[in-house]
Design an enzyme around this catalytic site. Structure first.
Site, PDB file in Angstrom:
ATOM      1  N   THR A   1      -0.567   4.490  27.978  1.00  0.00           N
ATOM      2  CA  THR A   1       0.204   4.526  29.007  1.00  0.00           C
ATOM      3  C   THR A   1       1.150   5.837  29.078  1.00  0.00           C
ATOM      4  OG1 THR A   1       0.024   2.354  29.588  1.00  0.00           O
ATOM      5  CG2 THR A   1       1.836   3.886  30.708  1.00  0.00           C
TER       6      THR A   1
ATOM      7  N   HIS B   1      -3.651  -0.794  19.857  1.00  0.00           N
ATOM      8  CA  HIS B   1      -3.558  -2.042  19.728  1.00  0.00           C
ATOM      9  C   HIS B   1      -4.942  -2.528  20.470  1.00  0.00           C
ATOM     10  CE1 HIS B   1      -2.960  -2.958  24.270  1.00  0.00           C
ATOM     11  NE2 HIS B   1      -2.337  -1.908  24.242  1.00  0.00           N
TER      12      HIS B   1
ATOM     13  N   CYS C   1      -3.905  -6.327  33.637  1.00  0.00           N
ATOM     14  CA  CYS C   1      -2.661  -6.034  34.226  1.00  0.00           C
ATOM     15  C   CYS C   1      -2.600  -6.662  35.737  1.00  0.00           C
ATOM     16  CB  CYS C   1      -2.583  -4.459  34.362  1.00  0.00           C
ATOM     17  SG  CYS C   1      -3.259  -3.771  32.663  1.00  0.00           S
TER      18      CYS C   1
ATOM     19  N   GLN D   1     -10.378   2.589  25.787  1.00  0.00           N
ATOM     20  CA  GLN D   1     -11.262   1.246  25.495  1.00  0.00           C
ATOM     21  C   GLN D   1     -12.337   2.087  24.407  1.00  0.00           C
ATOM     22  OE1 GLN D   1     -11.185  -1.658  25.822  1.00  0.00           O
ATOM     23  NE2 GLN D   1      -9.598  -1.939  27.294  1.00  0.00           N
TER      24      GLN D   1
ATOM     25  N   SER E   1      -4.957   4.415  21.935  1.00  0.00           N
ATOM     26  CA  SER E   1      -4.013   3.274  21.864  1.00  0.00           C
ATOM     27  C   SER E   1      -4.286   2.504  20.499  1.00  0.00           C
ATOM     28  CB  SER E   1      -3.923   2.589  22.822  1.00  0.00           C
ATOM     29  OG  SER E   1      -2.682   1.797  22.807  1.00  0.00           O
TER      30      SER E   1
HETATM   31  C1  LIG Z   1      -5.065  -0.401  27.616  1.00  0.00           C
HETATM   32  C2  LIG Z   1      -5.395   0.619  28.565  1.00  0.00           C
HETATM   33  C3  LIG Z   1      -4.299   1.432  28.791  1.00  0.00           C
HETATM   34  C4  LIG Z   1      -2.915   1.224  28.233  1.00  0.00           C
HETATM   35  O1  LIG Z   1      -2.747   1.310  27.054  1.00  0.00           O
HETATM   36  P1  LIG Z   1      -1.283   1.017  26.513  1.00  0.00           P
HETATM   37  O2  LIG Z   1      -1.454   1.573  25.081  1.00  0.00           O
HETATM   38  O3  LIG Z   1      -1.260  -0.149  26.491  1.00  0.00           O
HETATM   39  O4  LIG Z   1      -0.377   1.669  27.234  1.00  0.00           O
HETATM   40  C5  LIG Z   1      -4.679   2.645  29.441  1.00  0.00           C
HETATM   41  N1  LIG Z   1      -6.163   2.819  29.831  1.00  0.00           N
HETATM   42  C6  LIG Z   1      -7.291   2.111  29.586  1.00  0.00           C
HETATM   43  C7  LIG Z   1      -8.461   2.180  29.876  1.00  0.00           C
HETATM   44  C8  LIG Z   1      -6.623   0.781  28.781  1.00  0.00           C
HETATM   45  O5  LIG Z   1      -7.647  -0.180  28.578  1.00  0.00           O
END
Ligand SMILES: *Cc1c(COP(=O)(O)O)cnc(C)c1O
Length: 394
Positions: free
Chosen positions: A76, A205, A330, A183, A203
Site C-alpha cells: 500500500t 506478508h 478489505c 499477489q 509485500s
Molecule cells: C495485499 C495487497 C495489497 C496491499 O498490500 P499491503 O502490504 O498489505 O499493504 C495491494 N495490492 C494487492 C493486489 C494485494 O493483494
C-alpha cells in the site's frame, strides 16, 4: 492437525510467517539489533549487511539492480509512493493516469486522490474473466499520459494480466508503467527488464514473510525515475523513503523470497492440484456454481466461486471451521458487493453469493478433502431452507 481445527483458506489475505523465516529474523531482534545507518560500529555494520543481503535477493528475484529496491511498510505504501511521488515530481503538465477497474483499493483510492487534485484518471474495463485488453491501453494513451498502473495478479479472482504486452506498449510510448505485484511476487516469475516495468510494488506478508514490510522497485536506468518524497526525514533509501529501517523485517523478507524462489515449481504444482480438486469437486456436487476469473491464466492458489441462490455471508457463518472470505478481505466489512465481481459483469445477487478460497504452502490434501465435504454439505443445507433458492429453481 486434528479434526476440529480450522482450515485456513485465506492465503490471499495474508500468510503465516514461515518458521524458517522467523528463525532467520530472530537474531536481528536480539544480539544483532543495530541501526543499519550506524556505520561506525559492529552493531550497525551487521544490520546493514542483513539489509543489503536481503536487497540483493529481492533485486535478483525481479532481475533489477540492487539500487532499484526501496524498502517501505508494504505494498500500500509502495503504491502511494509510486503514484503520488511520480505525479508530484513530474507535475501537472502530464496529468493523465490510466488504470483499470479490478485494481486493489490501494491503487484505486490513490488514483482517486490524484483525481481530486486535478489529475485525469482513465478506468479501463475488463472482460468477463477479468482481463484488461492491451489494445484498450494503447487506445487510451494521450500526450498528457504519465503513468499506466495495472496489477499483475488479482487478489480476489486470481486473474493474471498480460503485463508483458502492456509493458511493451508503455515503453514504446515513453510512459511509466506501475505494476502492483502484491499477489504475484515470489509466486510467478517476474523480470522487470523483459516486462518493461518501471515501478513495482510487493509485500512480504503475502509470501510467508512478516507483516509491515514491502518494496517499491524503482527503475534507475532508461528511464531513470525520481519520485517526490512522501515522508520527510533522514533521506534513507537513497532519498526515496526516510525512516530507520526495520532490519528484522527486511531480513525476513529476503529469506521469504529466497525460499519462495527455491520452492516455487514444486509449490505451484502442489497448489494447482489442490486448487483444481477443490473447484472440480464443488462443481460436481453443485453444477450450478460459477468460477469467477480465468481457469487458465490464474494464480495457482486462488478459487473464487459464485453459489447461485446462496448468501455468501450465511455460508461463511455456517462453515465455522473453514476460514475463507467473501470477495476481498478489505471489503468483508461492508455490504457493497465486490467491485471486482461487478467489473466482470456479475449481477448484485450473484456477487453476494461469491466466496474466495485461497490455498497456500501449508494447505494439505486432507484439509482440502475436509473443506470440500464441509462446503458441499453446507451449500446443500442452505439451498434446502432458502426461499430465494427455491424461487430461483422453479
Ligand atoms: C495485499 C495487497 C495489497 C496491499 O498490500 P499491503 O502490504 O498489505 O499493504 C495491494 N495490492 C494487492 C493486489 C494485494 O493483494
Amino acid at each position: 492437525m486434528g479434526k476440529n481445527t480450522s482450515i485456513y483458506l485465506d492465503y490471499n489475505a495474508t500468510t503465516p510467517t514461515d518458521p524458517r523465516v522467523l528463525d532467520y529474523m530472530l537474531p536481528y531482534y536480539k544480539d544483532k539489533f543495530g541501526n543499519a545507518a550506524s556505520f561506525h560500529h559492529k552493531f550497525g555494520q551487521e544490520a546493514k549487511k542483513a539489509v543489503e543481503d536481503s536487497r540483493k535477493i529481492l533485486a535478483s528475484e525481479l532481475n533489477g539492480k540492487i539500487r532499484e529496491i526501496v524498502f517501505t511498510s508494504g505494498a500500500t505504501e509502495s503504491i502511494n509512493l509510486a503514484i503520488k511521488g511520480l505525479c508530484g515530481k513530474i507535475g501537472r503538465k502530464k496529468n493523465h493516469i490510466i488504470t483499470q477497474t479490478t485494481e486493489h483499493k490501494a491503487v484505486l483510492d490513490t488514483c482517486n486522490a490524484m483525481k481530486n487534485k486535478g489529475w485525469e484518471v482513465t478506468m479501463l474495463p475488463v472482460d468477463p474473466e477479468g482481463f484488461v485488453n492491451p489494445d484498450d491501453v494503447l487506445a487510451s494513451l494521450k500526450n498528457e499520459t504519465i503513468l499506466v498502473a495495472i496489477m499483475h495478479a488479482n487478489n480476489e479472482i486470481g486473474t493474471v494480466q498480460p503485463i508483458t504486452d502492456i509493458g511493451h506498449i508503455c515503453r514504446e510510448h515513453g510512459i511509466y508503467f506501475l505494476v502492483d505485484a502484491a499477489q504475484s511476487f515470489g509466486k510467478l516469475s517476474i523480470d522487470v527488464q523483459k516486462m518493461n516495468i518501471d515501478l513495482l510494488a510487493a509485500s512480504a506478508h503475502k509470501i510467508y514473510g512478516p507483516k509491515g514490510i514491502g518494496i517499491l522497485y524503482v527503475n534507475q536506468k532508461n528511464p531513470r525515475i525520481s519520485l517526490q518524497l512522501q515522508i520527510d526525514g533522514g533521506s534513507h533509501e537513497r532519498g526515496f523513503r526516510s525512516g530507520t529501517l526495520p532490519v528484522p523485517l527486511i531480513a525476513g523478507f529476503g529469506e521469504a523470497v529466497r525460499i519462495a524462489e527455491e520452492d516455487r515449481d514444486v509449490e505451484n504444482e502442489h497448489l494447482l492440484h489442490l486448487r483444481d480438486k477443490l473447484i472440480d469437486e464443488i462443481k460436481a456436487a453443485h453444477p450450478d456454481v460459477e468460477l469467477n476469473g480465468s481457469r487458465k491464466k490464474r494464480l495457482t492458489n486462488n478459487v473464487n466461486i459464485c453459489f447461485p441462490g446462496v448468501d455468501a455471508e450465511t455460508l461463511i457463518m455456517k462453515m465455522k471451521s473453514v476460514a475463507c472470505s467473501t470477495g476481498s478481505a478489505c471489503s468483508s466489512a461492508n455490504l457493497e458487493p465486490s467491485h471486482v465481481l461487478k467489473a466482470i459483469g456479475q449481477r448484485n445477487e450473484m456477487a453476494h453469493s461469491a466466496i474466495r478460497f485461497s490455498l497456500g504452502r501449508f494447505t494439505t490434501e486432507d484439509e482440502i478433502d475436509r473443506a470440500i465435504e464441509i462446503i458441499n454439505k453446507t451449500v446443500t443445507a442452505i439451498k434446502k431452507t432458502s426461499p430465494r433458492h427455491k424461487l430461483l429453481s422453479v
